[in-house]
Design a protein around this motif. Structure first.
Motif, mmCIF file in Angstrom:
data_model
loop_
_atom_site.group_PDB
_atom_site.id
_atom_site.type_symbol
_atom_site.label_atom_id
_atom_site.label_comp_id
_atom_site.label_asym_id
_atom_site.label_seq_id
_atom_site.Cartn_x
_atom_site.Cartn_y
_atom_site.Cartn_z
ATOM 1 N N PHE A 39 -2.605 -1.343 -21.056
ATOM 2 C CA PHE A 39 -3.243 -0.825 -19.848
ATOM 3 C C PHE A 39 -2.530 -1.423 -18.650
ATOM 4 C CE2 PHE A 39 -5.670 -4.530 -21.111
ATOM 5 C CZ PHE A 39 -5.919 -5.222 -19.937
ATOM 6 N N ASN A 40 -2.807 -0.885 -17.473
ATOM 7 C CA ASN A 40 -2.132 -1.309 -16.251
ATOM 8 C C ASN A 40 -3.122 -1.925 -15.273
ATOM 9 O OD1 ASN A 40 0.351 -0.238 -17.162
ATOM 10 N ND2 ASN A 40 -0.255 1.791 -16.467
ATOM 11 N N TYR A 41 -2.616 -2.854 -14.468
ATOM 12 C CA TYR A 41 -3.465 -3.545 -13.496
ATOM 13 C C TYR A 41 -2.630 -3.952 -12.285
ATOM 14 C CZ TYR A 41 -1.214 -7.787 -15.167
ATOM 15 O OH TYR A 41 -0.274 -8.731 -15.488
ATOM 16 N N VAL A 42 -3.340 -4.314 -11.212
ATOM 17 C CA VAL A 42 -2.749 -4.891 -10.015
ATOM 18 C C VAL A 42 -3.542 -6.139 -9.685
ATOM 19 C CG1 VAL A 42 -2.424 -4.582 -7.512
ATOM 20 C CG2 VAL A 42 -1.894 -2.698 -9.085
ATOM 21 N N PHE A 43 -2.841 -7.219 -9.349
ATOM 22 C CA PHE A 43 -3.451 -8.473 -8.906
ATOM 23 C C PHE A 43 -3.256 -8.563 -7.397
ATOM 24 C CE2 PHE A 43 -2.554 -12.961 -7.781
ATOM 25 C CZ PHE A 43 -3.761 -13.550 -8.127
ATOM 26 N N GLY A 44 -4.306 -8.911 -6.672
ATOM 27 C CA GLY A 44 -4.205 -9.074 -5.227
ATOM 28 C C GLY A 44 -4.903 -10.341 -4.792
ATOM 29 N N SER A 45 -4.501 -10.883 -3.631
ATOM 30 C CA SER A 45 -5.116 -12.122 -3.187
ATOM 31 C C SER A 45 -5.020 -12.331 -1.682
ATOM 32 C CB SER A 45 -4.465 -13.313 -3.884
ATOM 33 O OG SER A 45 -5.091 -14.518 -3.478
ATOM 34 N N GLU A 46 -6.034 -12.990 -1.148
ATOM 35 C CA GLU A 46 -6.033 -13.471 0.228
ATOM 36 C C GLU A 46 -5.265 -14.783 0.336
ATOM 37 O OE1 GLU A 46 -7.383 -12.511 3.516
ATOM 38 O OE2 GLU A 46 -6.869 -10.748 2.345
ATOM 39 N N GLU A 47 -4.903 -15.396 -0.800
ATOM 40 C CA GLU A 47 -4.115 -16.632 -0.784
ATOM 41 C C GLU A 47 -2.677 -16.350 -0.325
ATOM 42 O OE1 GLU A 47 -5.404 -19.603 -1.473
ATOM 43 O OE2 GLU A 47 -7.193 -19.159 -2.621
ATOM 44 N N TYR A 48 -2.209 -15.095 -0.500
ATOM 45 C CA TYR A 48 -0.874 -14.711 -0.034
ATOM 46 C C TYR A 48 -0.875 -14.597 1.478
ATOM 47 C CZ TYR A 48 0.526 -13.180 -4.768
ATOM 48 O OH TYR A 48 0.856 -13.106 -6.101
ATOM 49 N N PRO A 49 0.195 -14.804 2.174
ATOM 50 C CA PRO A 49 1.363 -15.580 1.807
ATOM 51 C C PRO A 49 1.205 -17.065 2.175
ATOM 52 C CG PRO A 49 1.811 -14.520 3.902
ATOM 53 C CD PRO A 49 0.407 -14.103 3.465
ATOM 54 N N GLU A 50 0.125 -17.378 2.914
ATOM 55 C CA GLU A 50 -0.030 -18.726 3.488
ATOM 56 C C GLU A 50 -0.106 -19.846 2.463
ATOM 57 O OE1 GLU A 50 -2.071 -15.696 6.129
ATOM 58 O OE2 GLU A 50 -2.148 -16.186 4.003
ATOM 59 N N TRP A 51 -0.657 -19.582 1.281
ATOM 60 C CA TRP A 51 -0.915 -20.661 0.324
ATOM 61 C C TRP A 51 0.019 -20.661 -0.876
ATOM 62 C CZ3 TRP A 51 -3.522 -24.098 2.745
ATOM 63 C CH2 TRP A 51 -4.395 -23.705 3.755
ATOM 64 N N GLY A 155 -8.395 -10.727 -6.581
ATOM 65 C CA GLY A 155 -9.044 -9.674 -7.349
ATOM 66 C C GLY A 155 -8.074 -8.928 -8.238
ATOM 67 N N ILE A 156 -8.637 -8.168 -9.136
ATOM 68 C CA ILE A 156 -7.882 -7.368 -10.099
ATOM 69 C C ILE A 156 -8.318 -5.913 -9.972
ATOM 70 C CG2 ILE A 156 -7.421 -6.991 -12.553
ATOM 71 C CD1 ILE A 156 -6.489 -9.691 -11.342
ATOM 72 N N PHE A 157 -7.364 -5.028 -10.019
ATOM 73 C CA PHE A 157 -7.625 -3.590 -10.026
ATOM 74 C C PHE A 157 -7.093 -3.045 -11.342
ATOM 75 C CE2 PHE A 157 -7.063 -4.952 -5.688
ATOM 76 C CZ PHE A 157 -8.136 -4.379 -5.030
ATOM 77 N N LEU A 158 -7.941 -2.393 -12.105
ATOM 78 C CA LEU A 158 -7.531 -1.789 -13.376
ATOM 79 C C LEU A 158 -7.231 -0.313 -13.138
ATOM 80 C CD1 LEU A 158 -10.233 -3.379 -15.710
ATOM 81 C CD2 LEU A 158 -7.895 -4.173 -15.268
ATOM 82 N N GLU A 159 -6.102 0.140 -13.657
ATOM 83 C CA GLU A 159 -5.741 1.542 -13.479
ATOM 84 C C GLU A 159 -6.631 2.423 -14.346
ATOM 85 O OE1 GLU A 159 -2.069 4.522 -14.477
ATOM 86 O OE2 GLU A 159 -1.558 2.524 -13.730
#
Length: 170
Positions: A39-51, A155-159
């Motif tokens: 299966f496919n997913y996307v990882f996203g974060s508010e930690e980018y890019p500062e941390w 967070g994670i987004f599942l396709e």
């Protein structure tokens, strides 16, 4: 900062330098008709890019368990399907400090303008896959948690409709 508990299995990863907070889990069982699942997913974060490069390295894993090849006695880190695609060599888990504008940047999307979602950085669509035995029951746990702080979530987004098993060859 939700004041939520962490998830100890995520604390097994070498780059988690302390405890986890605000863990979120999605768990389910499945029986695959074929010899692999994907299966496919996307990882996203508010930690980018500062941390990036800091101790605030939110952790994420897709943990498989079951069948004869994935007993719970094998470390979580060896059952993790959330890995950065790599030609040869040792695969690395998806995390802020591993996949960013300077490391595996071909899989990173800078979203500091917040065009599509709030997260300041995202991965491209990434695959998760595992070899399985047909007709065996497996358990998947998709887990994510804050590390060393309780803010700046990830967070994670599942396709949609991407969870598949190959067709058995007769």
């Amino acid at each position: 900062s939700n004041g939520g508990a962490g998830y100890p299995p995520l604390e097994e990863f070498f780059d988690v330098s302390n405890i986890t907070f605000d863990a979120c889990l999605l768990e389910f069982d499945f029986v695959a008709p074929g010899t692999e699942i994907s299966f496919n997913y996307v990882f996203g974060s508010e930690e980018y890019p500062e941390w990036v490069g800091s101790q605030f390295n939110d952790v994420f894993a897709i943990i498989i368990e079951g069948g004869p090849e994935y007993p719970d006695s094998i470390p979580v880190t060896d059952r993790n399907l959330a890995l950065i695609p790599k030609d040869g060599g040792l695969a690395v888990n998806v995390a802020i400090n591993h996949l960013n504008m300077g490391s595996y940047s071909e899989f990173y999307i800078d979203n500091t303008d917040g065009q599509d979602v709030q997260y300041d950085g995202l991965t491209t669509v990434l695959p998760a896959y595992a070899a399985v035995m047909p007709c065996e029951t497996y358990h998947l746990t998709i887990a994510i948690a804050d590390v060393n702080d309780e803010i700046y979530d990830s967070g994670i987004f599942l396709e949609e409709n991407s969870f598949k098993s190959n067709t058995p060859k007769l």
